[in-house]
Scaffold this motif. Structure first.
Motif, PDB file in Angstrom:
ATOM      1  N   CYS A 140       0.836  -1.202   0.000  1.00 24.19           N
ATOM      2  CA  CYS A 140       0.000   0.000   0.000  1.00 24.19           C
ATOM      3  C   CYS A 140       0.874   1.256   0.000  1.00 24.19           C
ATOM      4  O   CYS A 140       0.616   2.199  -0.750  1.00 24.19           O
ATOM      5  N   LEU A 141       1.914   1.265   0.822  1.00 24.50           N
ATOM      6  CA  LEU A 141       2.817   2.421   0.876  1.00 24.50           C
ATOM      7  C   LEU A 141       3.553   2.626  -0.441  1.00 24.50           C
ATOM      8  O   LEU A 141       3.754   3.763  -0.871  1.00 24.50           O
ATOM      9  N   ARG A 142       3.918   1.525  -1.114  1.00 24.57           N
ATOM     10  CA  ARG A 142       4.553   1.646  -2.434  1.00 24.57           C
ATOM     11  C   ARG A 142       3.600   2.307  -3.427  1.00 24.57           C
ATOM     12  O   ARG A 142       3.995   3.168  -4.215  1.00 24.57           O
ATOM     13  N   ARG A 143       2.334   1.909  -3.375  1.00 23.07           N
ATOM     14  CA  ARG A 143       1.342   2.493  -4.287  1.00 23.07           C
ATOM     15  C   ARG A 143       1.129   3.974  -3.970  1.00 23.07           C
ATOM     16  O   ARG A 143       0.998   4.796  -4.881  1.00 23.07           O
ATOM     17  N   ILE A 144       1.107   4.324  -2.685  1.00 22.95           N
ATOM     18  CA  ILE A 144       0.975   5.728  -2.296  1.00 22.95           C
ATOM     19  C   ILE A 144       2.144   6.527  -2.865  1.00 22.95           C
ATOM     20  O   ILE A 144       1.958   7.628  -3.391  1.00 22.95           O
ATOM     21  N   ASP A 145       3.364   5.980  -2.804  1.00 18.55           N
ATOM     22  CA  ASP A 145       4.534   6.668  -3.361  1.00 18.55           C
ATOM     23  C   ASP A 145       4.433   6.822  -4.876  1.00 18.55           C
ATOM     24  O   ASP A 145       4.925   7.795  -5.432  1.00 18.55           O
ATOM     25  N   GLU A 146       3.794   5.853  -5.555  1.00 19.06           N
ATOM     26  CA  GLU A 146       3.601   5.969  -7.007  1.00 19.06           C
ATOM     27  C   GLU A 146       2.599   7.074  -7.326  1.00 19.06           C
ATOM     28  O   GLU A 146       2.777   7.826  -8.282  1.00 19.06           O
ATOM     29  N   ILE A 147       1.530   7.145  -6.533  1.00 19.70           N
ATOM     30  CA  ILE A 147       0.496   8.151  -6.758  1.00 19.70           C
ATOM     31  C   ILE A 147       1.007   9.536  -6.373  1.00 19.70           C
ATOM     32  O   ILE A 147       0.770  10.509  -7.061  1.00 19.70           O
ATOM     33  N   ASN A 148       1.694   9.598  -5.249  1.00 21.56           N
ATOM     34  CA  ASN A 148       2.191  10.834  -4.656  1.00 21.56           C
ATOM     35  C   ASN A 148       3.694  10.737  -4.461  1.00 21.56           C
ATOM     36  O   ASN A 148       4.144  10.468  -3.351  1.00 21.56           O
ATOM     37  N   PRO A 149       4.495  10.942  -5.484  1.00 17.57           N
ATOM     38  CA  PRO A 149       5.940  10.825  -5.278  1.00 17.57           C
ATOM     39  C   PRO A 149       6.402  11.807  -4.204  1.00 17.57           C
ATOM     40  O   PRO A 149       5.871  12.916  -4.106  1.00 17.57           O
ATOM     41  N   PRO A 150       7.373  11.388  -3.376  1.00 15.18           N
ATOM     42  CA  PRO A 150       7.867  12.299  -2.343  1.00 15.18           C
ATOM     43  C   PRO A 150       8.438  13.567  -2.965  1.00 15.18           C
ATOM     44  O   PRO A 150       9.039  13.529  -4.045  1.00 15.18           O
ATOM     45  N   VAL A 151       8.259  14.675  -2.293  1.00 14.06           N
ATOM     46  CA  VAL A 151       8.764  15.951  -2.778  1.00 14.06           C
ATOM     47  C   VAL A 151      10.278  15.985  -2.583  1.00 14.06           C
ATOM     48  O   VAL A 151      10.776  15.712  -1.498  1.00 14.06           O
ATOM     49  N   VAL A 152      10.995  16.296  -3.654  1.00 14.36           N
ATOM     50  CA  VAL A 152      12.445  16.413  -3.576  1.00 14.36           C
ATOM     51  C   VAL A 152      12.773  17.880  -3.460  1.00 14.36           C
ATOM     52  O   VAL A 152      12.474  18.675  -4.340  1.00 14.36           O
ATOM     53  N   LYS A 153      13.369  18.217  -2.322  1.00 18.79           N
ATOM     54  CA  LYS A 153      13.720  19.622  -2.087  1.00 18.79           C
ATOM     55  C   LYS A 153      15.047  19.917  -2.772  1.00 18.79           C
ATOM     56  O   LYS A 153      15.987  19.118  -2.699  1.00 18.79           O
ATOM     57  N   ALA A 154      15.112  21.051  -3.439  1.00 22.74           N
ATOM     58  CA  ALA A 154      16.341  21.456  -4.111  1.00 22.74           C
ATOM     59  C   ALA A 154      17.366  21.854  -3.064  1.00 22.74           C
ATOM     60  O   ALA A 154      17.056  22.475  -2.054  1.00 22.74           O
ATOM     61  N   ARG A 155      18.600  21.472  -3.342  1.00 23.47           N
ATOM     62  CA  ARG A 155      19.695  21.877  -2.449  1.00 23.47           C
ATOM     63  C   ARG A 155      19.998  23.334  -2.707  1.00 23.47           C
ATOM     64  O   ARG A 155      19.952  23.807  -3.853  1.00 23.47           O
ATOM     65  N   PRO A 156      20.354  24.083  -1.670  1.00 21.68           N
ATOM     66  CA  PRO A 156      20.695  25.499  -1.868  1.00 21.68           C
ATOM     67  C   PRO A 156      21.846  25.632  -2.858  1.00 21.68           C
ATOM     68  O   PRO A 156      22.820  24.866  -2.823  1.00 21.68           O
ATOM     69  N   GLY A 157      21.709  26.559  -3.779  1.00 19.38           N
ATOM     70  CA  GLY A 157      22.753  26.807  -4.757  1.00 19.38           C
ATOM     71  C   GLY A 157      22.689  25.937  -5.986  1.00 19.38           C
ATOM     72  O   GLY A 157      23.452  26.140  -6.924  1.00 19.38           O
ATOM     73  N   VAL A 158      21.780  24.977  -6.044  1.00 22.96           N
ATOM     74  CA  VAL A 158      21.667  24.097  -7.214  1.00 22.96           C
ATOM     75  C   VAL A 158      20.465  24.544  -8.020  1.00 22.96           C
ATOM     76  O   VAL A 158      19.352  24.635  -7.517  1.00 22.96           O
ATOM     77  N   ARG A 159      20.712  24.851  -9.290  1.00 21.78           N
ATOM     78  CA  ARG A 159      19.621  25.294 -10.158  1.00 21.78           C
ATOM     79  C   ARG A 159      19.204  24.171 -11.080  1.00 21.78           C
ATOM     80  O   ARG A 159      20.012  23.381 -11.517  1.00 21.78           O
ATOM     81  N   ARG A 160      17.934  24.159 -11.398  1.00 18.80           N
ATOM     82  CA  ARG A 160      17.422  23.148 -12.331  1.00 18.80           C
ATOM     83  C   ARG A 160      17.051  23.782 -13.627  1.00 18.80           C
ATOM     84  O   ARG A 160      16.640  24.832 -13.778  1.00 18.80           O
TER      85      ARG A 160
END
Length: 63
Positions: free
Chosen positions: A43-63
């Motif tokens: 169930c937790l794996r499916r939740i992660d597929e539906i709602n991927p965890p938010v990846v916070k940008a590291r300070p100073g790294v631009r996308r």
């Protein structure tokens, strides 16, 4: 983004709700989103597929 959590529905409750017993991902309101799953881990794996965890940008790294 939805705030989903795992919830186990036992046999007695499943009969009342008309669903199969097992693990379900649910919204805060209690609405089932996916399931039944065989285990809480599935169930937790499916939740992660539906709602991927938010990846916070590291300070100073631009996308």
């Amino acid at each position: 983004m939805q705030n989903l959590s795992p919830r186990h529905v036992k046999t007695e409750e499943s009969l009342r709700l008309g669903v199969v017993s097992g693990w379900y991902s649910t919204k805060v309101s209690g609405t089932f989103v996916s399931g039944p799953h065989d285990s809480e881990a599935d169930c937790l794996r499916r939740i992660d597929e539906i709602n991927p965890p938010v990846v916070k940008a590291r300070p100073g790294v631009r996308r």
